[in-house]
Enzyme design. Structure first.
Site, PDB file in Angstrom:
ATOM      1  N   TYR A 222      82.234 -95.391  -7.870  1.00 32.51           N
ATOM      2  CA  TYR A 222      80.873 -94.923  -8.187  1.00 32.51           C
ATOM      3  C   TYR A 222      80.925 -93.741  -9.158  1.00 32.51           C
ATOM      4  O   TYR A 222      80.916 -92.578  -8.738  1.00 32.51           O
ATOM      5  CB  TYR A 222      80.153 -94.500  -6.904  1.00 32.51           C
ATOM      6  CG  TYR A 222      80.119 -95.558  -5.824  1.00 32.51           C
ATOM      7  CD1 TYR A 222      79.494 -96.783  -6.034  1.00 32.51           C
ATOM      8  CD2 TYR A 222      80.715 -95.327  -4.584  1.00 32.51           C
ATOM      9  CE1 TYR A 222      79.457 -97.752  -5.030  1.00 32.51           C
ATOM     10  CE2 TYR A 222      80.682 -96.285  -3.578  1.00 32.51           C
ATOM     11  CZ  TYR A 222      80.056 -97.488  -3.808  1.00 32.51           C
ATOM     12  OH  TYR A 222      80.020 -98.428  -2.817  1.00 32.51           O
TER      13      TYR A 222
ATOM     14  N   TRP B 158      74.332 -90.707  -7.634  1.00 35.22           N
ATOM     15  CA  TRP B 158      73.477 -91.547  -6.781  1.00 35.22           C
ATOM     16  C   TRP B 158      72.512 -90.680  -6.004  1.00 35.22           C
ATOM     17  O   TRP B 158      72.874 -89.566  -5.566  1.00 35.22           O
ATOM     18  CB  TRP B 158      74.327 -92.360  -5.804  1.00 35.22           C
ATOM     19  CG  TRP B 158      74.509 -93.793  -6.195  1.00 35.22           C
ATOM     20  CD1 TRP B 158      73.809 -94.867  -5.734  1.00 35.22           C
ATOM     21  CD2 TRP B 158      75.459 -94.314  -7.143  1.00 35.22           C
ATOM     22  NE1 TRP B 158      74.254 -96.023  -6.338  1.00 35.22           N
ATOM     23  CE2 TRP B 158      75.265 -95.714  -7.200  1.00 35.22           C
ATOM     24  CE3 TRP B 158      76.436 -93.746  -7.948  1.00 35.22           C
ATOM     25  CZ2 TRP B 158      76.021 -96.539  -8.024  1.00 35.22           C
ATOM     26  CZ3 TRP B 158      77.190 -94.566  -8.762  1.00 35.22           C
ATOM     27  CH2 TRP B 158      76.975 -95.946  -8.804  1.00 35.22           C
TER      28      TRP B 158
ATOM     29  N   ASP C 167      73.024 -90.076  -1.956  1.00 36.98           N
ATOM     30  CA  ASP C 167      74.343 -89.434  -1.843  1.00 36.98           C
ATOM     31  C   ASP C 167      74.220 -87.942  -2.154  1.00 36.98           C
ATOM     32  O   ASP C 167      74.753 -87.093  -1.435  1.00 36.98           O
ATOM     33  CB  ASP C 167      75.347 -90.037  -2.836  1.00 36.98           C
ATOM     34  CG  ASP C 167      75.623 -91.507  -2.561  1.00 36.98           C
ATOM     35  OD1 ASP C 167      74.676 -92.308  -2.654  1.00 36.98           O
ATOM     36  OD2 ASP C 167      76.783 -91.844  -2.263  1.00 36.98           O
TER      37      ASP C 167
ATOM     38  N   TYR D 184      81.006 -99.386 -14.102  1.00 36.67           N
ATOM     39  CA  TYR D 184      80.147 -99.756 -12.982  1.00 36.67           C
ATOM     40  C   TYR D 184      79.102-100.755 -13.456  1.00 36.67           C
ATOM     41  O   TYR D 184      78.516-100.581 -14.518  1.00 36.67           O
ATOM     42  CB  TYR D 184      79.443 -98.511 -12.399  1.00 36.67           C
ATOM     43  CG  TYR D 184      78.561 -98.858 -11.216  1.00 36.67           C
ATOM     44  CD1 TYR D 184      79.109 -99.036  -9.951  1.00 36.67           C
ATOM     45  CD2 TYR D 184      77.181 -99.042 -11.380  1.00 36.67           C
ATOM     46  CE1 TYR D 184      78.310 -99.392  -8.872  1.00 36.67           C
ATOM     47  CE2 TYR D 184      76.380 -99.401 -10.302  1.00 36.67           C
ATOM     48  CZ  TYR D 184      76.947 -99.568  -9.054  1.00 36.67           C
ATOM     49  OH  TYR D 184      76.164 -99.936  -7.979  1.00 36.67           O
TER      50      TYR D 184
ATOM     51  N   GLY E  81      69.496 -98.414   0.575  1.00 34.10           N
ATOM     52  CA  GLY E  81      70.782 -97.726   0.747  1.00 34.10           C
ATOM     53  C   GLY E  81      71.728 -98.517   1.640  1.00 34.10           C
ATOM     54  O   GLY E  81      72.925 -98.303   1.632  1.00 34.10           O
TER      55      GLY E  81
ATOM     56  N   ASP F  58      72.469-101.799   1.531  1.00 36.00           N
ATOM     57  CA  ASP F  58      72.258-102.961   0.675  1.00 36.00           C
ATOM     58  C   ASP F  58      72.526-104.326   1.287  1.00 36.00           C
ATOM     59  O   ASP F  58      71.776-105.253   1.115  1.00 36.00           O
ATOM     60  CB  ASP F  58      73.163-102.875  -0.563  1.00 36.00           C
ATOM     61  CG  ASP F  58      73.317-101.458  -1.053  1.00 36.00           C
ATOM     62  OD1 ASP F  58      72.483-100.619  -0.719  1.00 36.00           O
ATOM     63  OD2 ASP F  58      74.292-101.217  -1.788  1.00 36.00           O
TER      64      ASP F  58
ATOM     65  N   ARG G 264      83.163-105.861   0.195  1.00 39.99           N
ATOM     66  CA  ARG G 264      81.969-105.739  -0.650  1.00 39.99           C
ATOM     67  C   ARG G 264      81.065-106.977  -0.471  1.00 39.99           C
ATOM     68  O   ARG G 264      81.500-108.016   0.039  1.00 39.99           O
ATOM     69  CB  ARG G 264      82.382-105.613  -2.131  1.00 39.99           C
ATOM     70  CG  ARG G 264      83.213-104.386  -2.469  1.00 39.99           C
ATOM     71  CD  ARG G 264      82.393-103.141  -2.678  1.00 39.99           C
ATOM     72  NE  ARG G 264      81.315-103.309  -3.633  1.00 39.99           N
ATOM     73  CZ  ARG G 264      80.349-102.400  -3.827  1.00 39.99           C
ATOM     74  NH1 ARG G 264      80.336-101.277  -3.135  1.00 39.99           N
ATOM     75  NH2 ARG G 264      79.399-102.601  -4.704  1.00 39.99           N
TER      76      ARG G 264
ATOM     77  N   TYR H 223      80.981-103.978   4.580  1.00 34.37           N
ATOM     78  CA  TYR H 223      79.924-103.120   4.055  1.00 34.37           C
ATOM     79  C   TYR H 223      78.918-102.705   5.131  1.00 34.37           C
ATOM     80  O   TYR H 223      79.301-102.087   6.107  1.00 34.37           O
ATOM     81  CB  TYR H 223      79.279-103.929   2.934  1.00 34.37           C
ATOM     82  CG  TYR H 223      78.778-103.162   1.737  1.00 34.37           C
ATOM     83  CD1 TYR H 223      79.459-102.098   1.206  1.00 34.37           C
ATOM     84  CD2 TYR H 223      77.600-103.562   1.131  1.00 34.37           C
ATOM     85  CE1 TYR H 223      78.975-101.439   0.087  1.00 34.37           C
ATOM     86  CE2 TYR H 223      77.121-102.917   0.003  1.00 34.37           C
ATOM     87  CZ  TYR H 223      77.805-101.845  -0.511  1.00 34.37           C
ATOM     88  OH  TYR H 223      77.315-101.218  -1.608  1.00 34.37           O
ATOM     89  N   TRP H 224      77.659-103.069   4.998  1.00 30.43           N
ATOM     90  CA  TRP H 224      76.636-102.648   5.963  1.00 30.43           C
ATOM     91  C   TRP H 224      76.416-103.684   7.064  1.00 30.43           C
ATOM     92  O   TRP H 224      75.388-103.685   7.723  1.00 30.43           O
ATOM     93  CB  TRP H 224      75.321-102.397   5.235  1.00 30.43           C
ATOM     94  CG  TRP H 224      75.369-101.208   4.321  1.00 30.43           C
ATOM     95  CD1 TRP H 224      75.593-101.233   2.966  1.00 30.43           C
ATOM     96  CD2 TRP H 224      75.212 -99.832   4.660  1.00 30.43           C
ATOM     97  NE1 TRP H 224      75.576 -99.957   2.460  1.00 30.43           N
ATOM     98  CE2 TRP H 224      75.331 -99.069   3.481  1.00 30.43           C
ATOM     99  CE3 TRP H 224      74.970 -99.149   5.864  1.00 30.43           C
ATOM    100  CZ2 TRP H 224      75.229 -97.679   3.456  1.00 30.43           C
ATOM    101  CZ3 TRP H 224      74.852 -97.772   5.839  1.00 30.43           C
ATOM    102  CH2 TRP H 224      74.990 -97.054   4.649  1.00 30.43           C
TER     103      TRP H 224
ATOM    104  N   GLU I 238      84.689 -94.611   2.965  1.00 32.91           N
ATOM    105  CA  GLU I 238      83.263 -94.895   2.825  1.00 32.91           C
ATOM    106  C   GLU I 238      82.696 -95.447   4.139  1.00 32.91           C
ATOM    107  O   GLU I 238      81.607 -95.084   4.554  1.00 32.91           O
ATOM    108  CB  GLU I 238      83.102 -95.909   1.683  1.00 32.91           C
ATOM    109  CG  GLU I 238      81.708 -96.094   1.153  1.00 32.91           C
ATOM    110  CD  GLU I 238      81.685 -97.120   0.020  1.00 32.91           C
ATOM    111  OE1 GLU I 238      82.748 -97.717  -0.300  1.00 32.91           O
ATOM    112  OE2 GLU I 238      80.602 -97.358  -0.547  1.00 32.91           O
TER     113      GLU I 238
HETATM  114  C1  9WN Z   1      74.450 -99.641  -5.053  1.00 29.05           C
HETATM  115  C2  9WN Z   1      76.837 -94.881  -3.711  1.00 29.05           C
HETATM  116  C3  9WN Z   1      76.085 -96.055  -3.120  1.00 29.05           C
HETATM  117  C4  9WN Z   1      75.351 -95.683  -1.813  1.00 29.05           C
HETATM  118  C5  9WN Z   1      74.790 -96.919  -1.130  1.00 29.05           C
HETATM  119  C6  9WN Z   1      75.924 -97.936  -0.926  1.00 29.05           C
HETATM  120  C7  9WN Z   1      76.554 -98.276  -2.271  1.00 29.05           C
HETATM  121  C8  9WN Z   1      75.796 -99.202  -4.461  1.00 29.05           C
HETATM  122  C9  9WN Z   1      76.834-100.297  -4.666  1.00 29.05           C
HETATM  123  O1  9WN Z   1      77.035 -97.096  -2.893  1.00 29.05           O
HETATM  124  O2  9WN Z   1      75.557 -98.921  -3.074  1.00 29.05           O
HETATM  125  O3  9WN Z   1      73.532 -98.590  -4.952  1.00 29.05           O
HETATM  126  O4  9WN Z   1      77.248-100.517  -5.792  1.00 29.05           O
HETATM  127  O5  9WN Z   1      77.240-100.934  -3.679  1.00 29.05           O
HETATM  128  O6  9WN Z   1      75.454 -99.073  -0.310  1.00 29.05           O
HETATM  129  O7  9WN Z   1      74.220 -96.562   0.105  1.00 29.05           O
HETATM  130  O8  9WN Z   1      74.318 -94.804  -2.083  1.00 29.05           O
HETATM  131  O9  9WN Z   1      77.665 -94.305  -2.760  1.00 29.05           O
END
Ligand code: 9WN
Length: 449
Positions: free
Chosen positions: A36, A40, A43, A91, A177, A179, A215, A372-373, A416
């Site tokens: 990342y 964000w 964050d 990205y 957030g 996702d 992912r 992930y989530w 993470e």
């Molecule tokens: C898309 C940055 C972000 C968090 C999100 C997390 C992830 C991004 C991605 O990373 O999302 O926004 O590319 O997966 O899900 O909560 O803010 O850390």
């Protein structure tokens, strides 16, 4: 607490500070060194809370930098791209893909994405003020940011609440957030990617060895990209998106964070001598609607609502428990939410105990401890739950969440997200290492008396 990897609390804290120092760009903090590379939205708010414990200046710079990306209609974007790190190559989707010039509201410098994220800034401001050693400096900062956060909330109530319920809607899973939560599957599955003209794109998030396991999958990405493409075509016009997009959802977690931010803005307004009536009005209606419309008595949590089909989206996501943070449930409702949290879904069956708190219930067929989530433990969610539990005096469970979070971070590193299975002993840290909000909220947990 005894540490595994650190001699003592001081060393642990130093290691967390080193993660933030390493991700600091001079203006803001990257969520992680490689995965990342931009700024964000939510964050930055969690990171700023962490900084407020030892470097108020950085806490202020972090939020200040984020609000440089605020659109003229008040919207605060999910990503702020900056020239130093705007290398779209690192990205996807980068600034070029978003084409936010199509909106009359977008700022052009810095460039941004075209959607928002959970409104956590009101409460971040309050937590920063509470932790600030220099209250005068923090007070000046509140004065500067208060109108900007108010503008964001006004945007949400004016352009994301067309049913006038006091509940705002999100238009993309990235806005939540969380996702890839199974919560969104029901609506996303209505987007049949085979039939759609999705622009060509290349994912950049699958570089590390295990990324495919952790992912979102390619179909998820096709749907994410389809939605962004639709928003571009509609020039980011909120009413047109509301009419034409298949994904228009009232999320209980997003709304609870907004209500909690309103509450914190009321305290800030009182300090600054500002009028609080608008904030009080928003929260009265929002809390009423959360309880009338989204509360699920049977499952002891709040559900999301699909506005396109006008139907409830029953789900086993941890997001339905976050409203405790904003004092939305009464004590009886909160007791039944506690039961949900301490039931098999979140603490696991006897032969497969889980760390609090998986992001999705173990009882759900979609539960996946690695993805992930869809099951793993996330530090920011635990921080939100911790504060929510304290509102109802559930001190023991709050402490348990804090201790388990710190021990995952100590034993496995500033990852993470983490595998919730207690029986799993090795390699429990997933996603990217050196993750900023894991470090920032670790510092915050360690700083609590
Ligand atoms: C898309 C940055 C972000 C968090 C999100 C997390 C992830 C991004 C991605 O990373 O999302 O926004 O590319 O997966 O899900 O909560 O803010 O850390």
């Amino acid at each position: 607490m005894n540490y595994t990897n650190y001699k003592n609390q001081r060393e642990f804290r130093l290691a967390a500070k080193a993660v933030l120092a390493n991700n600091w760009t001079g203006q803001f903090t990257k969520p992680a060194p490689h995965l990342y590379p931009h700024q964000w939205n939510w964050d930055s708010a969690f990171i700023a809370i962490g900084y407020a414990n030892y470097d108020l200046n950085k806490a202020m710079m972090e939020l200040d930098a984020l609000f440089k990306g605020q659109w003229s209609n008040g919207m605060v974007p999910q990503i702020v791209f900056r020239s130093e790190t705007a290398d779209s190559g690192q990205y996807f989707p980068g600034a070029d893909f978003w084409q936010t010039k199509r909106s009359t509201h977008a700022v052009q410098e810095p460039r941004t994405s075209g959607i928002t994220m959970p409104p956590v800034h009101g409460f971040a401001l309050w937590h920063i003020y509470e932790r600030a050693a220099d209250k005068d400096m923090a007070f000046d900062f509140l004065q500067l940011l208060f109108p900007k956060v108010m503008a964001l909330h006004r945007y949400l109530y004016e352009h994301r609440d067309f049913t006038d319920e006091g509940l705002v809607h999100i238009i993309h899973p990235w806005e939540s957030g969380m996702d890839n939560s199974p919560l969104w599957d029901q609506v996303l599955n209505t987007i049949d990617t085979a039939d759609l003209d999705i622009p060509a794109y290349e994912r950049k998030d699958l570089q590390s060895k295990k990324a495919k396991l952790h992912r979102p999958n390619d179909t998820d990405y096709d749907r994410y990209v389809y939605l962004v493409d639709l928003f571009r075509k509609l020039n980011y016009n909120d009413s047109a998106i509301y009419e034409q997009s298949p994904f228009v959802v009232q999320d209980p977690c997003f709304n609870a964070l907004l209500i909690y931010s309103n509450d914190c803005l009321i305290k800030i307004a009182e300090l600054l001598g500002e009028d609080v009536s608008e904030l009080i009005g928003w929260n009265e209606l929002a809390i009423y609607s959360m309880n009338e419309k989204l509360w699920n008595e049977e499952s002891g949590r709040y559900d999301a609502w699909d506005l396109k089909k006008d139907q409830r989206m029953p789900s086993l996501s941890v997001g339905g428990l976050i409203p405790m943070l904003a004092n939305v449930p009464d004590q009886d409702q909160a007791e039944s939410m506690l039961k949900t949290l301490l039931g098999e879904g979140f603490i696991g069956p006897d032969d497969q105990p889980l760390h609090l708190c998986p992001t999705y219930s173990f009882m759900g067929a979609e539960f996946n401890p690695e993805k992930y989530w869809r099951g793993p433990v996330w530090v920011n969610i635990n921080w939100l739950l911790y504060h929510g539990l304290l509102n109802y005096d559930f001190k023991e469970t709050a402490e348990q969440i804090k201790t388990e979070t710190l021990s995952l971070l100590d034993q496995h590193g500033f990852y993470e997200y983490f595998d919730p299975n207690k029986n799993e002993t090795k390699d429990k840290g997933y996603g990217t290492d050196q993750f900023s909000w894991s470090a920032a909220l670790c510092i915050d947990f360690l700083s609590m008396k």
